[in-house]
Design a protein around this motif. Structure first.
Motif, PDB file in Angstrom:
ATOM      1  N   ILE A 114       0.827  -1.204   0.000  1.00 13.33           N
ATOM      2  CA  ILE A 114       0.000   0.000   0.000  1.00 13.33           C
ATOM      3  C   ILE A 114       0.864   1.258   0.000  1.00 13.33           C
ATOM      4  CG2 ILE A 114      -0.167   0.169   2.512  1.00 13.33           C
ATOM      5  CD1 ILE A 114      -3.080   0.951   2.192  1.00 13.33           C
ATOM      6  N   SER A 115       2.060   1.171   0.581  1.00 14.38           N
ATOM      7  CA  SER A 115       3.031   2.269   0.582  1.00 14.38           C
ATOM      8  C   SER A 115       4.394   1.679   0.916  1.00 14.38           C
ATOM      9  CB  SER A 115       2.639   3.343   1.608  1.00 14.38           C
ATOM     10  OG  SER A 115       3.501   4.453   1.533  1.00 14.38           O
ATOM     11  N   PRO A 116       5.136   1.238  -0.100  1.00 17.24           N
ATOM     12  CA  PRO A 116       6.359   0.454   0.128  1.00 17.24           C
ATOM     13  C   PRO A 116       7.412   1.130   0.990  1.00 17.24           C
ATOM     14  CG  PRO A 116       5.681   0.334  -2.173  1.00 17.24           C
ATOM     15  CD  PRO A 116       4.803   1.358  -1.535  1.00 17.24           C
ATOM     16  N   ILE A 117       7.402   2.451   1.063  1.00 22.48           N
ATOM     17  CA  ILE A 117       8.438   3.135   1.830  1.00 22.48           C
ATOM     18  C   ILE A 117       8.333   2.819   3.320  1.00 22.48           C
ATOM     19  CG2 ILE A 117       7.204   5.288   2.322  1.00 22.48           C
ATOM     20  CD1 ILE A 117       9.800   6.773   1.565  1.00 22.48           C
ATOM     21  N   PHE A 118       7.173   2.352   3.756  1.00 22.11           N
ATOM     22  CA  PHE A 118       6.963   2.033   5.171  1.00 22.11           C
ATOM     23  C   PHE A 118       7.152   0.545   5.469  1.00 22.11           C
ATOM     24  CE2 PHE A 118       4.669   6.027   4.740  1.00 22.11           C
ATOM     25  CZ  PHE A 118       5.055   6.710   5.885  1.00 22.11           C
ATOM     26  N   TRP A 159      18.641  -0.979  25.560  1.00 21.63           N
ATOM     27  CA  TRP A 159      18.409   0.070  24.561  1.00 21.63           C
ATOM     28  C   TRP A 159      18.858  -0.375  23.176  1.00 21.63           C
ATOM     29  CZ3 TRP A 159      15.295   3.966  24.771  1.00 21.63           C
ATOM     30  CH2 TRP A 159      14.972   4.548  25.994  1.00 21.63           C
ATOM     31  N   LEU A 160      19.924  -1.139  23.120  1.00 21.06           N
ATOM     32  CA  LEU A 160      20.392  -1.639  21.829  1.00 21.06           C
ATOM     33  C   LEU A 160      19.351  -2.567  21.203  1.00 21.06           C
ATOM     34  CD1 LEU A 160      22.701  -1.785  19.768  1.00 21.06           C
ATOM     35  CD2 LEU A 160      23.621  -3.719  21.057  1.00 21.06           C
ATOM     36  N   SER A 161      18.737  -3.416  22.019  1.00 21.10           N
ATOM     37  CA  SER A 161      17.702  -4.306  21.490  1.00 21.10           C
ATOM     38  C   SER A 161      16.513  -3.519  20.964  1.00 21.10           C
ATOM     39  CB  SER A 161      17.243  -5.281  22.584  1.00 21.10           C
ATOM     40  OG  SER A 161      16.545  -4.613  23.622  1.00 21.10           O
ATOM     41  N   ALA A 162      16.239  -2.371  21.577  1.00 17.63           N
ATOM     42  CA  ALA A 162      15.149  -1.521  21.087  1.00 17.63           C
ATOM     43  C   ALA A 162      15.547  -0.795  19.809  1.00 17.63           C
ATOM     44  CB  ALA A 162      14.745  -0.519  22.165  1.00 17.63           C
ATOM     45  N   LEU A 163      16.791  -0.318  19.751  1.00 16.73           N
ATOM     46  CA  LEU A 163      17.239   0.460  18.590  1.00 16.73           C
ATOM     47  C   LEU A 163      17.288  -0.376  17.315  1.00 16.73           C
ATOM     48  CD1 LEU A 163      20.092   2.694  20.081  1.00 16.73           C
ATOM     49  CD2 LEU A 163      17.869   3.442  19.195  1.00 16.73           C
ATOM     50  N   VAL A 164      17.597  -1.652  17.430  1.00 22.51           N
ATOM     51  CA  VAL A 164      17.682  -2.492  16.237  1.00 22.51           C
ATOM     52  C   VAL A 164      16.370  -2.468  15.473  1.00 22.51           C
ATOM     53  CG1 VAL A 164      17.943  -4.865  15.412  1.00 22.51           C
ATOM     54  CG2 VAL A 164      19.486  -3.983  17.158  1.00 22.51           C
ATOM     55  N   SER A 165      15.257  -2.662  16.181  1.00 22.95           N
ATOM     56  CA  SER A 165      13.961  -2.647  15.506  1.00 22.95           C
ATOM     57  C   SER A 165      13.542  -1.232  15.127  1.00 22.95           C
ATOM     58  CB  SER A 165      12.891  -3.285  16.398  1.00 22.95           C
ATOM     59  OG  SER A 165      12.826  -2.638  17.655  1.00 22.95           O
ATOM     60  N   LEU A 166      13.889  -0.253  15.946  1.00 21.29           N
ATOM     61  CA  LEU A 166      13.532   1.126  15.622  1.00 21.29           C
ATOM     62  C   LEU A 166      14.222   1.605  14.344  1.00 21.29           C
ATOM     63  CD1 LEU A 166      13.668   2.763  19.174  1.00 21.29           C
ATOM     64  CD2 LEU A 166      11.620   2.409  17.779  1.00 21.29           C
ATOM     65  N   LEU A 167      15.490   1.242  14.179  1.00 25.87           N
ATOM     66  CA  LEU A 167      16.253   1.709  13.024  1.00 25.87           C
ATOM     67  C   LEU A 167      15.867   0.992  11.736  1.00 25.87           C
ATOM     68  CD1 LEU A 167      19.819   2.101  14.615  1.00 25.87           C
ATOM     69  CD2 LEU A 167      18.168   3.890  14.049  1.00 25.87           C
ATOM     70  N   LEU A 168      15.180  -0.125  11.843  1.00 21.22           N
ATOM     71  CA  LEU A 168      14.729  -0.816  10.623  1.00 21.22           C
ATOM     72  C   LEU A 168      13.769   0.040   9.811  1.00 21.22           C
ATOM     73  CD1 LEU A 168      14.118  -4.505  11.781  1.00 21.22           C
ATOM     74  CD2 LEU A 168      15.783  -3.708  10.096  1.00 21.22           C
ATOM     75  N   MET A 169      12.986   0.865  10.476  1.00 21.84           N
ATOM     76  CA  MET A 169      11.969   1.650   9.778  1.00 21.84           C
ATOM     77  C   MET A 169      12.592   2.741   8.898  1.00 21.84           C
ATOM     78  SD  MET A 169       9.008   1.676  12.729  1.00 21.84           S
ATOM     79  CE  MET A 169       9.828   0.900  14.143  1.00 21.84           C
ATOM     80  N   PRO A 170      13.407   3.658   9.458  1.00 20.20           N
ATOM     81  CA  PRO A 170      14.053   4.621   8.557  1.00 20.20           C
ATOM     82  C   PRO A 170      15.110   3.971   7.673  1.00 20.20           C
ATOM     83  CG  PRO A 170      14.896   4.871  10.782  1.00 20.20           C
ATOM     84  CD  PRO A 170      13.743   3.919  10.868  1.00 20.20           C
ATOM     85  N   GLY A 171      15.736   2.907   8.169  1.00 18.24           N
ATOM     86  CA  GLY A 171      16.775   2.244   7.376  1.00 18.24           C
ATOM     87  C   GLY A 171      16.243   1.681   6.082  1.00 18.24           C
ATOM     88  N   TYR A 172      15.100   1.016   6.131  1.00 14.52           N
ATOM     89  CA  TYR A 172      14.540   0.450   4.903  1.00 14.52           C
ATOM     90  C   TYR A 172      14.072   1.554   3.958  1.00 14.52           C
ATOM     91  CZ  TYR A 172      11.793  -2.303   1.661  1.00 14.52           C
ATOM     92  OH  TYR A 172      11.293  -2.882   0.513  1.00 14.52           O
ATOM     93  N   ALA A 173      13.518   2.636   4.506  1.00 14.55           N
ATOM     94  CA  ALA A 173      13.076   3.748   3.660  1.00 14.55           C
ATOM     95  C   ALA A 173      14.256   4.349   2.901  1.00 14.55           C
ATOM     96  CB  ALA A 173      12.389   4.811   4.510  1.00 14.55           C
ATOM     97  N   ILE A 174      15.386   4.527   3.588  1.00 19.08           N
ATOM     98  CA  ILE A 174      16.584   5.074   2.928  1.00 19.08           C
ATOM     99  C   ILE A 174      17.076   4.111   1.855  1.00 19.08           C
ATOM    100  CG2 ILE A 174      18.996   5.703   3.310  1.00 19.08           C
ATOM    101  CD1 ILE A 174      18.160   6.666   6.113  1.00 19.08           C
ATOM    102  N   TYR A 175      17.083   2.817   2.185  1.00 21.36           N
ATOM    103  CA  TYR A 175      17.515   1.809   1.205  1.00 21.36           C
ATOM    104  C   TYR A 175      16.618   1.823  -0.033  1.00 21.36           C
ATOM    105  CZ  TYR A 175      17.427  -2.785  -1.001  1.00 21.36           C
ATOM    106  OH  TYR A 175      17.404  -3.812  -1.927  1.00 21.36           O
ATOM    107  N   LEU A 176      15.312   1.882   0.156  1.00 18.41           N
ATOM    108  CA  LEU A 176      14.397   1.850  -0.983  1.00 18.41           C
ATOM    109  C   LEU A 176      14.558   3.085  -1.851  1.00 18.41           C
ATOM    110  CD1 LEU A 176      12.122   0.158  -2.230  1.00 18.41           C
ATOM    111  CD2 LEU A 176      10.493   1.538  -0.918  1.00 18.41           C
ATOM    112  N   LEU A 177      14.735   4.232  -1.231  1.00 15.13           N
ATOM    113  CA  LEU A 177      14.958   5.459  -2.009  1.00 15.13           C
ATOM    114  C   LEU A 177      16.276   5.394  -2.770  1.00 15.13           C
ATOM    115  CD1 LEU A 177      13.796   8.168   0.565  1.00 15.13           C
ATOM    116  CD2 LEU A 177      12.639   7.541  -1.567  1.00 15.13           C
ATOM    117  N   ALA A 178      17.273   4.760  -2.181  1.00 10.54           N
ATOM    118  CA  ALA A 178      18.586   4.684  -2.824  1.00 10.54           C
ATOM    119  C   ALA A 178      18.564   3.789  -4.061  1.00 10.54           C
ATOM    120  CB  ALA A 178      19.627   4.183  -1.826  1.00 10.54           C
ATOM    121  N   VAL A 179      17.779   2.714  -4.048  1.00  6.09           N
ATOM    122  CA  VAL A 179      17.777   1.765  -5.171  1.00  6.09           C
ATOM    123  C   VAL A 179      16.705   2.087  -6.210  1.00  6.09           C
ATOM    124  CG1 VAL A 179      18.707  -0.069  -3.707  1.00  6.09           C
ATOM    125  CG2 VAL A 179      16.224   0.159  -3.980  1.00  6.09           C
TER     126      VAL A 179
END
Length: 636
Positions: free
Chosen positions: A105-109, A533-553
């Motif tokens: 429905i909105s691949p960036i998310f 906090w590291l265990s929380a950040l791993v999942s938190l960073l997946l959201m902006p991380g994938y958006a940046i990856y998708l925009l890059a490719v």
């Protein structure tokens, strides 16, 4: 599905034909469907109503001011829980997609889908350990004398005391009598014998093989209940989702007959309004809604994706959350009646008579069970209830990850049982880290940090993707096409504004006012908090991380990339061709709904929406709309 005629007795019978016949009965032959409406509802209720309703909700309730916690709890239910529940079940049912592929429905998310899968994977690992505790308790209850009834055991310390008949103060680890720390027999049984707990998180000790064996038993049971998918799960929950209510009622009757129970119930029902000014109280209420109802975890989207296309999702979205909250509220009576009794016996204030978290279920409840006639019998039934409450949630959590992988890689559907086995083994490694002598500390770290912030952010991303980027007007039109009933104004108001605003405020306050993790009144060292906090950040960073990856490719300019990554993919929509054709025709005749037109009253908007269901009024509605100043959809 039970084989009705084995090939050894019926040579002409091919069991594969039975599986094929089952698929032919499904509306979606590729993914399959629930065996019936009750299969889905009971699975949904079993997922939502878990151990947290017994040991997490009452703990949060008395920690946040007793009955005062009910106000933010039911507020979060109305403003966040039910709207998100309805939105997720609708989007999953409409698209027949799991928490990864639904973001067509909105691949960036889509990173939010990966975050849901990761959080669910980790939580399933340590949640299995929690449901293995009742297995161990059941085994140890098969004796004429419960081992936690007194202090005459090898694991008891000189400070063990029943704590009855004298006044005392409290500390983080027990009560104080004349300067000496006192612990109840159940507390020492749970921590000294069962967990064999070390003094701190720095000392993890060795694996407690009894707990490891119970964890393996739990994994075996879970696997054989889910390896064939929702068809098998839908039958198992007829027992696992209903029996706990029977035992909860029995324990309620026993609890309210104990001396001091009235004081505990009054403490539970009397709100401390001063707590309502604390942001953490509201954040705890929202997190508890996520833990119980399950929005943001992927489970609701997964379960609803196996529904038939025309299922009445609105009915489900109201009945199950109300049942869940009633169960939590009712469980509070069971808990606080026992807390009132223990306060009456020990002289300790109710809010300090028991520790929080797992100790509430595995220390306070066993203490009450020891007072019942035929205590071993009731102990077996009670811990069997806890096990069933937990295992229903575990079914859905693991199936969420499995379905997400198979929807992403449909060529492996025929190997579902093998993939499920592999995931169970991998999650079992997380369980192994929680069954050491210091495993309770690991469990507390994961439970405290891993999911709370990530799940809230996932829900925010869902609101953005489904209601702002795709558009709530389109979403309402699609839902109305699917269920063939109008979507009320309240839902859109919450989806567009109320729920996202509340979620953002809760996320910010949770980040800013987060308190360090502790257990039995002792704070964990900084390095342990850093791991959390590291265990929380791993999942938190997946959201902006994938958006940046998708925009890059994605090729094109930045604006072109954004537009392409935000727009639905070409294959977004109903899964079956016949529904897609009907949907395309419906879209051509029904534009997205307006939330509020500029200069138009609510009655005008409702009249236009009614015209969508009455073709004879369509022309009149169009003329009326032409006389109204031009507007856009609520968001897009």
């Amino acid at each position: 599905m039970v084989r009705t005629c084995p090939p050894v007795f019926c040579p002409q019978y091919d069991c594969a034909n039975e599986d094929n016949a089952e698929k032919q009965q499904d509306e979606n032959a590729e993914r399959g469907n629930w065996g019936g409406k009750w299969d889905y509802l009971l699975s949904l209720a079993g997922y939502a109503i878990g151990i947290g309703n017994v040991w997490r909700f009452p703990y949060l309730c008395y920690r946040n001011g007793g009955g005062a916690f009910l106000i933010p709890y039911f507020s979060m239910l109305l403003l966040c829980g039910i709207p998100l529940f309805f939105m997720e079940t609708c989007i999953g049912q409409f698209s027949s997609s799991s928490c990864l592929t639904v973001f067509k429905i909105s691949p960036i998310f889509k990173g939010a889908g990966f975050a849901s899968c990761l959080v669910t994977f980790v939580v399933s690992g340590y949640y299995n350990v929690i449901i293995s505790y009742p297995i161990y308790y059941m085994y140890l209850s098969l004796t004429p004398h419960l081992p936690w009834m007194d202090c005459n055991n090898t694991w008891n310390t000189p400070n063990c005391d029943n704590l009855r008949g004298f006044e005392s103060n409290t500390t983080g680890r027990g009560t104080v009598d004349n300067g000496t720390v006192k612990n109840t027999p159940t507390d020492e049984f749970f921590h000294n014998f069962m967990l064999q707990i070390t003094d701190s998180v720095e000392d993890q000790g060795t694996v407690v093989w009894q707990l490891a064996l119970c964890s393996c038993i739990a994994w075996v049971i879970v696997y054989f209940c889910i390896f064939r998918g929702v068809k098998l799960v839908g039958k198992v929950v007829y027992f696992t989702a209903t029996f706990p209510f029977v035992m909860l009622f029995v324990l309620f009757v026993r609890g309210v007959t104990l001396p001091g129970a009235v004081d505990g119930i009054l403490f539970y029902l009397t709100p401390n309004f001063s707590k309502l000014g604390e942001f953490k109280v509201w954040a705890d209420a929202a997190v508890q809604i996520f833990y119980s109802l399950g929005p943001g975890w992927g489970g609701l989207i997964m379960m609803s994706s196996f529904n038939r296309f025309r299922n009445d999702a609105k009915f489900d979205a109201i009945v199950v959350p109300v049942l869940n909250c009633f169960t939590s509220f009712f469980a509070g009576f069971v808990v606080f009646s026992v807390l009132g009794f223990m306060s009456h016996q020990t002289g300790v204030p109710i809010e300090k008579v028991a520790t929080g978290g797992p100790s509430l279920a595995f220390v306070t409840y066993p203490e009450a069970l020891a007072l019942l006639p035929a205590a071993p019998f009731w102990a077996v039934l009670f811990f069997f209830m806890l096990f069933l409450l937990g295992i229903d949630s575990e079914f859905v959590q693991i199936e969420t990850v499995v379905s997400a992988l198979l929807d992403e890689f449909p060529q492996y559907r025929k190997r579902k049982s093998i993939i499920t086995l592999g995931l169970c083994v991998c999650m079992g490694l997380i369980s192994l880290a929680c069954v050491t002598q210091g495993g309770m500390y690991v469990l507390q770290i994961l439970d405290w940090y891993c999911a709370s912030m990530s799940v809230i952010l996932v829900c925010i991303c869902e609101c953005l993707a489904f209601c702002w980027i795709y558009g709530s007007g389109k979403l309402c039109r699609d839902v109305e096409f699917m269920v063939q009933k109008p979507v009320g104004f309240w839902w859109r108001l919450c989806w567009n504004f109320v729920t996202p605003i509340v979620l953002v405020l809760i996320f910010v306050t949770t980040m800013v006012f987060n308190t360090p993790v502790s257990y039995r009144g002792v704070d964990f060292p900084p390095w342990a908090q850093g791991v959390g906090w590291l265990s929380a950040l791993v999942s938190l960073l997946l959201m902006p991380g994938y958006a940046i990856y998708l925009l890059a490719v994605t090729p094109g300019s930045l604006s072109e990339r954004l537009q392409k990554c935000c727009r639905p993919t070409d294959d977004w929509g109903p899964a079956l061709p016949e529904h897609r054709r009907e949907w395309d025709e419906y879209k051509s005749k029904h534009p997205p709904h307006l939330l509020l037109a500029e200069g138009a009253s609510l009655s005008t908007v409702l009249r236009r929406r009614k015209a969508n269901y009455n073709p004879s009024e369509a022309a009149a509605a169009t003329e009326a709309a032409a006389a109204t100043p031009a507007t856009v959809d609520s968001v897009l």
